[in-house]
Design a protein around this motif. Sequence first.
Motif, PDB file in Angstrom:
ATOM      1  N   ARG A  99       0.844  -1.193   0.000  1.00 39.69           N
ATOM      2  CA  ARG A  99       0.000   0.000   0.000  1.00 39.69           C
ATOM      3  C   ARG A  99       0.880   1.243   0.000  1.00 39.69           C
ATOM      4  N   PRO A 100       0.559   2.232  -0.831  1.00 40.05           N
ATOM      5  CA  PRO A 100       1.358   3.455  -0.837  1.00 40.05           C
ATOM      6  C   PRO A 100       1.203   4.224   0.475  1.00 40.05           C
ATOM      7  N   ILE A 101       2.210   5.017   0.785  1.00 41.16           N
ATOM      8  CA  ILE A 101       2.207   5.848   1.988  1.00 41.16           C
ATOM      9  C   ILE A 101       1.668   7.226   1.611  1.00 41.16           C
ATOM     10  N   ARG A 102       0.645   7.672   2.324  1.00 42.87           N
ATOM     11  CA  ARG A 102       0.108   9.017   2.093  1.00 42.87           C
ATOM     12  C   ARG A 102       0.994  10.012   2.846  1.00 42.87           C
ATOM     13  N   PRO A 103       1.478  11.042   2.177  1.00 39.80           N
ATOM     14  CA  PRO A 103       2.321  12.038   2.843  1.00 39.80           C
ATOM     15  C   PRO A 103       1.600  12.652   4.049  1.00 39.80           C
ATOM     16  N   ALA A 104       2.371  13.027   5.071  1.00 33.44           N
ATOM     17  CA  ALA A 104       1.813  13.532   6.329  1.00 33.44           C
ATOM     18  C   ALA A 104       0.853  14.701   6.110  1.00 33.44           C
ATOM     19  N   GLU A 105       1.209  15.643   5.268  1.00 35.31           N
ATOM     20  CA  GLU A 105       0.336  16.802   5.013  1.00 35.31           C
ATOM     21  C   GLU A 105      -0.993  16.350   4.411  1.00 35.31           C
ATOM     22  N   ALA A 106      -0.954  15.441   3.473  1.00 34.92           N
ATOM     23  CA  ALA A 106      -2.186  14.931   2.861  1.00 34.92           C
ATOM     24  C   ALA A 106      -2.992  14.105   3.867  1.00 34.92           C
ATOM     25  N   LEU A 107      -2.294  13.400   4.746  1.00 39.17           N
ATOM     26  CA  LEU A 107      -2.970  12.591   5.763  1.00 39.17           C
ATOM     27  C   LEU A 107      -3.734  13.482   6.749  1.00 39.17           C
ATOM     28  N   ARG A 108      -3.212  14.653   7.018  1.00 35.91           N
ATOM     29  CA  ARG A 108      -3.929  15.589   7.895  1.00 35.91           C
ATOM     30  C   ARG A 108      -5.226  16.059   7.240  1.00 35.91           C
ATOM     31  N   ARG A 109      -5.180  16.315   5.950  1.00 38.15           N
ATOM     32  CA  ARG A 109      -6.375  16.769   5.227  1.00 38.15           C
ATOM     33  C   ARG A 109      -7.330  15.625   4.904  1.00 38.15           C
ATOM     34  N   HIS A 110      -6.761  14.434   4.679  1.00 35.42           N
ATOM     35  CA  HIS A 110      -7.545  13.257   4.286  1.00 35.42           C
ATOM     36  C   HIS A 110      -7.121  12.091   5.159  1.00 35.42           C
ATOM     37  N   PRO A 111      -7.655  12.013   6.382  1.00 40.20           N
ATOM     38  CA  PRO A 111      -7.212  10.980   7.328  1.00 40.20           C
ATOM     39  C   PRO A 111      -7.559   9.561   6.890  1.00 40.20           C
ATOM     40  N   ALA A 112      -6.811   8.632   7.455  1.00 48.14           N
ATOM     41  CA  ALA A 112      -7.042   7.207   7.198  1.00 48.14           C
ATOM     42  C   ALA A 112      -8.379   6.784   7.807  1.00 48.14           C
ATOM     43  N   SER A 113      -8.909   5.708   7.288  1.00 47.31           N
ATOM     44  CA  SER A 113     -10.157   5.150   7.809  1.00 47.31           C
ATOM     45  C   SER A 113      -9.945   4.593   9.213  1.00 47.31           C
ATOM     46  N   THR A 114     -10.975   4.602  10.008  1.00 47.77           N
ATOM     47  CA  THR A 114     -10.942   3.968  11.326  1.00 47.77           C
ATOM     48  C   THR A 114     -11.819   2.720  11.346  1.00 47.77           C
ATOM     49  N   ARG A 115     -12.470   2.430  10.219  1.00 52.86           N
ATOM     50  CA  ARG A 115     -13.365   1.273  10.118  1.00 52.86           C
ATOM     51  C   ARG A 115     -12.546  -0.001   9.943  1.00 52.86           C
ATOM     52  N   ARG A 116     -12.652  -0.898  10.911  1.00 54.43           N
ATOM     53  CA  ARG A 116     -11.933  -2.174  10.851  1.00 54.43           C
ATOM     54  C   ARG A 116     -12.749  -3.164  10.035  1.00 54.43           C
ATOM     55  N   VAL A 117     -12.080  -3.838   9.110  1.00 55.36           N
ATOM     56  CA  VAL A 117     -12.711  -4.852   8.266  1.00 55.36           C
ATOM     57  C   VAL A 117     -12.058  -6.190   8.582  1.00 55.36           C
ATOM     58  N   LEU A 118     -12.861  -7.187   8.811  1.00 59.42           N
ATOM     59  CA  LEU A 118     -12.357  -8.545   9.047  1.00 59.42           C
ATOM     60  C   LEU A 118     -12.926  -9.479   7.999  1.00 59.42           C
ATOM     61  N   ALA A 119     -12.272 -10.601   7.778  1.00 55.54           N
ATOM     62  CA  ALA A 119     -12.702 -11.576   6.774  1.00 55.54           C
ATOM     63  C   ALA A 119     -14.189 -11.826   6.900  1.00 55.54           C
TER      64      ALA A 119
END
Length: 80
Positions: free
Chosen positions: A54-74
Amino acid sequence: MLELRPNCEHCDRDLAPESRDAFICTFECTFCRDCAESVFAYRCPNCGGNLVQRPIRPAEALRRHPASTRRVLAGQGVDP
């Protein structure tokens, strides 16, 4: 934009947005390096596509577009 899911869909290992151990398929199914390599041989168990780092989102972009907090399981993911 990628969802950047917070965990491995198979073993539920935490995967931070900057993790180099996160692997995804074209549908964003997300797995840790151990599961991607040892369990699935870099082939998504959901769609059959390849798993890539998975690509790494730059810190500045991560602040504007945060990662998901929704956990997905099989069995709970999006149907590809």
